[in-house]
Design a protein around this motif. Sequence first.
Motif, mmCIF file in Angstrom:
data_model
loop_
_atom_site.group_PDB
_atom_site.id
_atom_site.type_symbol
_atom_site.label_atom_id
_atom_site.label_comp_id
_atom_site.label_asym_id
_atom_site.label_seq_id
_atom_site.Cartn_x
_atom_site.Cartn_y
_atom_site.Cartn_z
ATOM 1 N N ALA A 249 -23.889 30.132 38.398
ATOM 2 C CA ALA A 249 -23.216 28.723 37.798
ATOM 3 C C ALA A 249 -21.575 28.775 37.795
ATOM 4 N N ASN A 250 -20.880 28.067 38.345
ATOM 5 C CA ASN A 250 -19.516 27.793 38.424
ATOM 6 C C ASN A 250 -18.879 27.110 37.489
ATOM 7 N N ASP A 251 -18.067 27.852 36.658
ATOM 8 C CA ASP A 251 -17.339 27.072 35.616
ATOM 9 C C ASP A 251 -16.081 26.470 36.151
ATOM 10 N N ALA B 237 -27.016 24.495 34.058
ATOM 11 C CA ALA B 237 -27.608 25.536 35.090
ATOM 12 C C ALA B 237 -29.156 25.715 34.942
ATOM 13 N N GLU C 183 -20.211 23.217 37.616
ATOM 14 C CA GLU C 183 -20.306 22.459 36.231
ATOM 15 C C GLU C 183 -18.755 22.457 35.632
ATOM 16 N N THR C 184 -18.512 21.357 35.074
ATOM 17 C CA THR C 184 -17.185 21.195 34.274
ATOM 18 C C THR C 184 -17.514 20.975 32.728
ATOM 19 N N GLU C 185 -18.989 20.862 32.389
ATOM 20 C CA GLU C 185 -19.265 21.114 31.032
ATOM 21 C C GLU C 185 -20.711 21.348 30.792
ATOM 22 N N LEU D 15 -22.229 24.292 30.821
ATOM 23 C CA LEU D 15 -22.587 25.205 31.717
ATOM 24 C C LEU D 15 -24.032 25.794 31.797
ATOM 25 N N GLU D 16 -24.392 26.364 30.484
ATOM 26 C CA GLU D 16 -25.575 27.177 30.443
ATOM 27 C C GLU D 16 -26.646 26.256 30.714
#
Length: 400
Positions: free
Chosen positions: A354-356, A340, A332-334, A336-337
């Motif tokens: 989840a990968n920020d 996800a 994710e680039t925005e 995230l939570e």
Amino acid sequence: MMNLSGKHILLGVTGGIAAYKSALLLREFQKAGAEVRVTMTPSATRFVGSETFATLSRHEVAIDVFNEADPGDSWTKHIHWGDWADLFVIAPCTANTLAKLVHGQADNMLTSVALAARCPLLLCPTMDAEMIRHPAVQRNLELAEEFGFHILEPESGYLASGLEGAGRLPEPESILKTGNTILEQARKKGPLSKKKVIVTAGPTREQIDPVRYISNPSSGKMGIAMAEAARALGGDVTLLHGPISSELPAHLNPVKFQSAEDLFELIRAHADADVVIMAAAVADFRPETRGEQKIKKEKAETTLKLKPNPDSLAWLGKQKKSGQVLIGFAMETENLEENALKKLKKKNLDWICANDLTGDGTGFEHETNHITLFGDNIREEFKGDKSIIAKQIMRRIFGK
Ligand code: CTP
């Protein structure tokens, strides 16, 4: 020849004359395929220079708890190194270090890591025969066994004091063999023992024509780290992987795929797995048509038409068998939570990593990562080396 590829061996060297043999032991572990790091007690450096071990292990040697050059590093290093290790071998182990270990003392880096480490500990007590016979040392050895430390008895023979007796550091082969047995035993007792685990890693390639494709820069490193971590917990692992440059050890049973469709075929064939970890970076779309021959620029359209790919993870989620654990990944680039959690629910997953992608040193092609793990009312962050956080995540999920 013993195969320890992918294994992280932490070698502890304490201040006895046999410390000179530890350099050979390090080489033997490397020859068996293991990655080795060294921690020494300050007195061990009187026998062998730390540069010897730093050069051989191609890594800094941890000696002091307080790192003057990088004070911020000091507080957590013993924890990171303890997490990194699959096996901690202390060879030679002096009477002094043995005494500290069994009484929970942590007054240097080696003993601090020993307390923090979650992996099995193998002690090779090495001292003069008179010392080892002393009731205090004997009592400490009993205590060490009580704590579940593994002990490799010293060998008999010529000692540095000029006397003969039991106290010599066993030969490297014997230490390696014992270490290997301990790792195998730990695997068998692991929470994933006898479980079929499928891990996917790397990118997919969606061909446009025979010489062009759509893909992404996934290196597969996080997936490989997850596969190793699953195996260390006892899992019977098969690693399905896209085109990646890393060499893959046979114990991960690697099977190669190219496109998302190929991956879907493999996933269907392995849908009975107890655990599926989908770390592959799968293309959501593929070209609508695939040129049989190289497309000439004169004849090429300027628009590439795409169609959706099968979603392997969503398919698994739809027909999830009871007890099966599905672990997804999300980049994710925005938000995230929010994103996800949406994927977790939509694909009927048990966990999502989840990968920020906005931070430094995270995501594609890095050795490090920053992952937030979401599960049922659980949100936990993991940051650092991919191989370390993979182990932490797997332990968090499967409880060990
Ligand atoms: N996945 C899959 N098959 C696909 C696409 C993704 O199995 N065709 C899996 C990935 O391996 C990963 C998870 O699903 O575990 C990612 O979910 P997805 O919703 O596809 O994430 P993104 O592709 O990042 O979605 P979006 O583009 O909506 O952010």
